[in-house]
Design a protein around this motif. Structure first.
Motif, PDB file in Angstrom:
ATOM      1  N   LEU A  60      37.824 -11.655 -57.694  1.00 10.27           N
ATOM      2  CA  LEU A  60      38.293 -11.010 -58.925  1.00 10.27           C
ATOM      3  C   LEU A  60      37.531  -9.721 -59.188  1.00 10.27           C
ATOM      4  N   ARG A  61      36.230  -9.733 -58.916  1.00  8.22           N
ATOM      5  CA  ARG A  61      35.438  -8.522 -59.105  1.00  8.22           C
ATOM      6  C   ARG A  61      35.877  -7.435 -58.123  1.00  8.22           C
ATOM      7  N   ALA A  62      36.143  -7.818 -56.879  1.00  7.05           N
ATOM      8  CA  ALA A  62      36.604  -6.850 -55.882  1.00  7.05           C
ATOM      9  C   ALA A  62      37.951  -6.253 -56.279  1.00  7.05           C
ATOM     10  N   ALA A  63      38.823  -7.081 -56.856  1.00 11.08           N
ATOM     11  CA  ALA A  63      40.135  -6.585 -57.290  1.00 11.08           C
ATOM     12  C   ALA A  63      39.995  -5.560 -58.399  1.00 11.08           C
ATOM     13  N   HIS A  64      39.106  -5.822 -59.349  1.00 13.14           N
ATOM     14  CA  HIS A  64      38.931  -4.902 -60.474  1.00 13.14           C
ATOM     15  C   HIS A  64      38.206  -3.628 -60.059  1.00 13.14           C
ATOM     16  N   ALA A  65      37.369  -3.716 -59.013  1.00 17.99           N
ATOM     17  CA  ALA A  65      36.608  -2.542 -58.573  1.00 17.99           C
ATOM     18  C   ALA A  65      37.403  -1.661 -57.617  1.00 17.99           C
ATOM     19  N   GLY A  66      38.490  -2.179 -57.087  1.00 12.92           N
ATOM     20  CA  GLY A  66      39.253  -1.431 -56.101  1.00 12.92           C
ATOM     21  C   GLY A  66      39.946  -0.213 -56.684  1.00 12.92           C
ATOM     22  N   VAL A  67      40.107   0.787 -55.846  1.00 11.16           N
ATOM     23  CA  VAL A  67      40.797   2.016 -56.228  1.00 11.16           C
ATOM     24  C   VAL A  67      42.068   2.127 -55.389  1.00 11.16           C
ATOM     25  N   PRO A  68      43.222   2.402 -55.997  1.00  8.63           N
ATOM     26  CA  PRO A  68      44.454   2.529 -55.217  1.00  8.63           C
ATOM     27  C   PRO A  68      44.291   3.512 -54.072  1.00  8.63           C
ATOM     28  N   GLY A  69      44.721   3.100 -52.903  1.00  8.11           N
ATOM     29  CA  GLY A  69      44.602   3.956 -51.729  1.00  8.11           C
ATOM     30  C   GLY A  69      43.389   3.659 -50.882  1.00  8.11           C
ATOM     31  N   GLU A  70      42.354   3.040 -51.473  1.00 12.24           N
ATOM     32  CA  GLU A  70      41.185   2.656 -50.695  1.00 12.24           C
ATOM     33  C   GLU A  70      41.491   1.391 -49.910  1.00 12.24           C
ATOM     34  N   ARG A  71      40.685   1.170 -48.852  1.00 14.69           N
ATOM     35  CA  ARG A  71      40.935  -0.009 -48.041  1.00 14.69           C
ATOM     36  C   ARG A  71      40.594  -1.281 -48.805  1.00 14.69           C
ATOM     37  N   LEU A  72      41.299  -2.340 -48.472  1.00 12.53           N
ATOM     38  CA  LEU A  72      41.143  -3.630 -49.124  1.00 12.53           C
ATOM     39  C   LEU A  72      39.776  -4.210 -48.793  1.00 12.53           C
ATOM     40  N   ARG A  73      39.119  -4.777 -49.816  1.00 18.25           N
ATOM     41  CA  ARG A  73      37.816  -5.420 -49.618  1.00 18.25           C
ATOM     42  C   ARG A  73      37.871  -6.849 -50.176  1.00 18.25           C
ATOM     43  N   PRO A  74      38.469  -7.766 -49.435  1.00 17.08           N
ATOM     44  CA  PRO A  74      38.570  -9.148 -49.914  1.00 17.08           C
ATOM     45  C   PRO A  74      37.279  -9.923 -49.669  1.00 17.08           C
ATOM     46  N   TRP A  75      37.111 -11.007 -50.399  1.00 16.69           N
ATOM     47  CA  TRP A  75      36.084 -11.982 -50.052  1.00 16.69           C
ATOM     48  C   TRP A  75      36.678 -12.923 -49.017  1.00 16.69           C
ATOM     49  N   VAL A  76      35.845 -13.338 -48.060  1.00 15.97           N
ATOM     50  CA  VAL A  76      36.292 -14.206 -46.964  1.00 15.97           C
ATOM     51  C   VAL A  76      35.558 -15.538 -47.069  1.00 15.97           C
ATOM     52  N   PHE A  77      36.324 -16.607 -47.149  1.00 13.26           N
ATOM     53  CA  PHE A  77      35.763 -17.953 -47.193  1.00 13.26           C
ATOM     54  C   PHE A  77      36.153 -18.652 -45.889  1.00 13.26           C
ATOM     55  N   VAL A  78      35.156 -18.945 -45.058  1.00  8.83           N
ATOM     56  CA  VAL A  78      35.392 -19.624 -43.782  1.00  8.83           C
ATOM     57  C   VAL A  78      35.072 -21.099 -43.968  1.00  8.83           C
ATOM     58  N   THR A  79      36.085 -21.951 -43.874  1.00 13.11           N
ATOM     59  CA  THR A  79      35.874 -23.380 -44.039  1.00 13.11           C
ATOM     60  C   THR A  79      35.940 -24.083 -42.685  1.00 13.11           C
ATOM     61  N   LEU A  80      34.925 -24.873 -42.406  1.00 10.19           N
ATOM     62  CA  LEU A  80      34.875 -25.637 -41.160  1.00 10.19           C
ATOM     63  C   LEU A  80      34.906 -27.138 -41.413  1.00 10.19           C
ATOM     64  N   ASP A  81      34.906 -27.535 -42.684  1.00 12.30           N
ATOM     65  CA  ASP A  81      34.755 -28.952 -43.001  1.00 12.30           C
ATOM     66  C   ASP A  81      35.796 -29.459 -43.991  1.00 12.30           C
ATOM     67  N   MET A  82      36.690 -28.588 -44.450  1.00 15.38           N
ATOM     68  CA  MET A  82      37.673 -28.977 -45.468  1.00 15.38           C
ATOM     69  C   MET A  82      38.940 -28.149 -45.255  1.00 15.38           C
ATOM     70  N   PRO A  83      40.124 -28.720 -45.441  1.00 14.78           N
ATOM     71  CA  PRO A  83      41.359 -27.961 -45.238  1.00 14.78           C
ATOM     72  C   PRO A  83      41.466 -26.760 -46.172  1.00 14.78           C
ATOM     73  N   ARG A  84      42.175 -25.751 -45.723  1.00 11.98           N
ATOM     74  CA  ARG A  84      42.339 -24.509 -46.479  1.00 11.98           C
ATOM     75  C   ARG A  84      42.916 -24.746 -47.871  1.00 11.98           C
ATOM     76  N   ASP A  85      43.920 -25.631 -47.960  1.00 10.41           N
ATOM     77  CA  ASP A  85      44.576 -25.802 -49.252  1.00 10.41           C
ATOM     78  C   ASP A  85      43.630 -26.393 -50.296  1.00 10.41           C
ATOM     79  N   GLN A  86      42.658 -27.197 -49.868  1.00  9.78           N
ATOM     80  CA  GLN A  86      41.695 -27.746 -50.822  1.00  9.78           C
ATOM     81  C   GLN A  86      40.744 -26.668 -51.344  1.00  9.78           C
ATOM     82  N   ILE A  87      40.343 -25.745 -50.491  1.00  8.47           N
ATOM     83  CA  ILE A  87      39.517 -24.615 -50.933  1.00  8.47           C
ATOM     84  C   ILE A  87      40.314 -23.758 -51.915  1.00  8.47           C
ATOM     85  N   GLU A  88      41.575 -23.549 -51.607  1.00  7.91           N
ATOM     86  CA  GLU A  88      42.448 -22.755 -52.476  1.00  7.91           C
ATOM     87  C   GLU A  88      42.562 -23.381 -53.868  1.00  7.91           C
ATOM     88  N   VAL A  89      42.706 -24.699 -53.927  1.00  5.50           N
ATOM     89  CA  VAL A  89      42.784 -25.390 -55.213  1.00  5.50           C
ATOM     90  C   VAL A  89      41.496 -25.200 -56.007  1.00  5.50           C
TER      91      VAL A  89
END
Length: 356
Positions: A60-89
Motif C-alpha cells: 500500500l505504501r509503494a502504491a501511494h508513493a508511485g508516480v505515473p510513468g515510473e516503473r512498478l515497485r511491488p512488494w514480493v512475498f515468496v512462500t515456500l510453506d503455504m499456498p499462495r491463496d492463503q497468503i493472499e487471504v
C-alpha cells in the motif's frame, strides 16, 4: 510532538516504517531501507501472519508513493510453506479489514456485506473501518478500495511445490523465480521469504546432500539475500524461520533469542535486525515479540506483548501487559497475571482508546 519512532524516521532516511505499529516501535521507527531482517517464531505462532502484514502495508505504501510513468515497485512475498491463496487471504484481511474466514470462502464480492446492511462485527468496530481517511463501513466498499491495489503492488510467488535447481545457492533459486515472474521493468520495493528452512531443505534435497550441511547453509542465507535482494534491488528484506523445539516448549513469558533458530544457532550472523516471537499463553493466546538484534539502537530490553485480532489477520500490541522474565509469565502492569480472551483484550483496548 513527533513520537520517538517518527523522530528517528526524520533523522535517518534509511529507516522506513513497516506500517505495523508494534514493529515500528520496537525498531525505533521502522525497517532499514536496504537491511536484512529476521523474523523467528514457533511453529504456528503467527510468523506468516506478521509477514503478510508487513507485505500488505509495504504494498500500500509503494502504491501511494508511485508516480505515473515510473516503473512498478511491488512488494514480493515468496512462500515456500503455504499456498499462495492463503497468503493472499492474510494480506487482504489485514489491509481491507475483512473477516479472514469470509475471505477464504467468498466466491465473489456479492458475498460481502453491502451498503446499508453491515455485519455485526462492522457495527461493533465501525470507528476502526477507515481506509485512506474515509469511513468504509461495509466489506464490499473496503474490498473495492484495497484489493485492486494489492493485486498490482503485491506479488505472491508460490514455491511450495517447486523443486530447486542444482546451480547457485538456495537464495539464488528464489532470485531466479522472482526474475521470471516479476513484471517487465518492475523492481521490488521489498522482499519477504517464508521461510529459510524450507528453502535450504529444497536445495539440499536437489543435490542429495547430507543434512550436515544445513547449518552452514542457513548461516550464510542472510548474507546471500543481502547481495541478491537488498543490494541488487535496493530494498528491505525479511526472512522468516522457525525456533527450535526446545524454544517451542518454553512458557509464554520466557526469554527468547535469535540463537534459538532451528538447526543453526548462528543463523542471525548476517542479519541487521532480529525479531523473535514467543510462544502463546494457552488460556488467552497472548505472546511476546522481542527485538534481539538491531544496528543503530540497543535491542529493546522489554518485549512487546501482542495478541491476534478476533476478526482480521492482524496482530495488535497490548498496552496493559508486560513480560516478566523472572517469573516467566505475561503479567498485567499492576503485577497481577491476566488470563483473558482475545475478545476481552480487544474490548479493553477499544475502551482505553475512547471508543465506546
Amino acid at each position: 510532538m513527533p513520537t520517538p519512532a517518527r523522530e528517528r524516521q526524520m533523522k535517518d532516511p534509511q529507516v522506513i516504517p513497516t506500517g505495523v505499529p508494534v514493529l515500528d516501535r520496537l525498531l525505533h521507527g521502522g525497517q532499514l531501507a536496504q537491511g536484512v531482517h529476521c523474523l523467528l517464531g514457533p511453529t504456528g505462532g503467527g510468523k506468516t501472519t506478521l509477514a503478510a502484514m508487513i507485505a500488505a502495508e509495504g504494498a500500500l505504501r509503494a502504491a501511494h508513493a508511485g508516480v505515473p510513468g515510473e516503473r512498478l515497485r511491488p512488494w514480493v512475498f515468496v512462500t515456500l510453506d503455504m499456498p499462495r491463496d492463503q497468503i493472499e487471504v492474510l494480506a487482504r484481511s489485514h489491509a481491507a479489514k475483512i473477516d479472514r474466514n469470509l475471505l477464504a470462502t467468498a466466491r465473489s464480492p456479492s458475498c460481502f456485506s453491502q451498503p446499508g446492511d453491515p455485519r455485526e462485527y462492522e457495527r461493533r468496530r465501525r470507528k476502526e473501518l477507515v481506509i485512506g481517511g474515509r469511513p468504509l463501513l461495509t466489506e464490499v466498499e473496503r474490498y473495492a478500495a484495497i484489493v485492486p491495489t494489492l493485486s498490482r503492488h503485491l506479488l505472491i510467488i508460490d514455491l511450495e511445490k517447486q523443486e530447486f535447481g542444482t546451480r547457485g545457492c538456495p537464495a539464488g533459486n528464489i532470485k531466479r523465480a522472482i526474475d521470471c515472474l516479476l513484471p517487465d521493468n518492475a523492481c521490488p520495493a521489498g522482499v519477504i521469504i517464508d521461510y529459510a528452512g524450507v528453502a535450504v531443505d529444497k536445495y539440499v534435497e536437489s543435490h542429495k546432500f547430507s543434512r550436515k550441511v544445513v547449518a552452514s547453509m542457513l548461516q550464510v542465507f542472510a548474507t546471500d539475500c543481502r547481495a541478491l535482494f537488498a543490494k541488487n534491488f535496493g530494498c528491505p528484506v525479511w526472512i522468516v524461520h522457525q525456533l527450535t523445539g526446545a524454544a517451542n516448549s518454553r512458557s509464554a513469558g520466557a526469554n527468547f533469542n535469535h540463537q534459538d533458530a532451528l538447526e543453526c544457532p548462528k543463523f542471525s550472523t548476517g542479519f541487521d535486525v532480529c525479531m523473535v516471537m514467543g510462544t502463546h499463553m494457552p488460556s488467552s493466546g497472548q505472546f511476546s515479540i522481542h527485538c534481539t538484534k538491531a544496528p543503530q539502537e540497543p535491542a529493546q530490553p522489554n518485549p512487546a506483548v501482542v495478541y491476534f485480532d478476533e476478526d482480521f489477520a492482524t496482530i495488535h500490541e497490548h498496552q496493559h501487559l508486560r513480560c516478566d522474565p523472572i517469573r516467566r509469565q505475561i503479567r498485567s502492569t499492576d503485577r497481577h497475571t491476566l488470563h483473558i480472551s482475545a475478545t476481552a483484550m480487544a474490548e479493553l483496548d477499544r475502551l482505553a482508546n475512547g471508543d465506546r
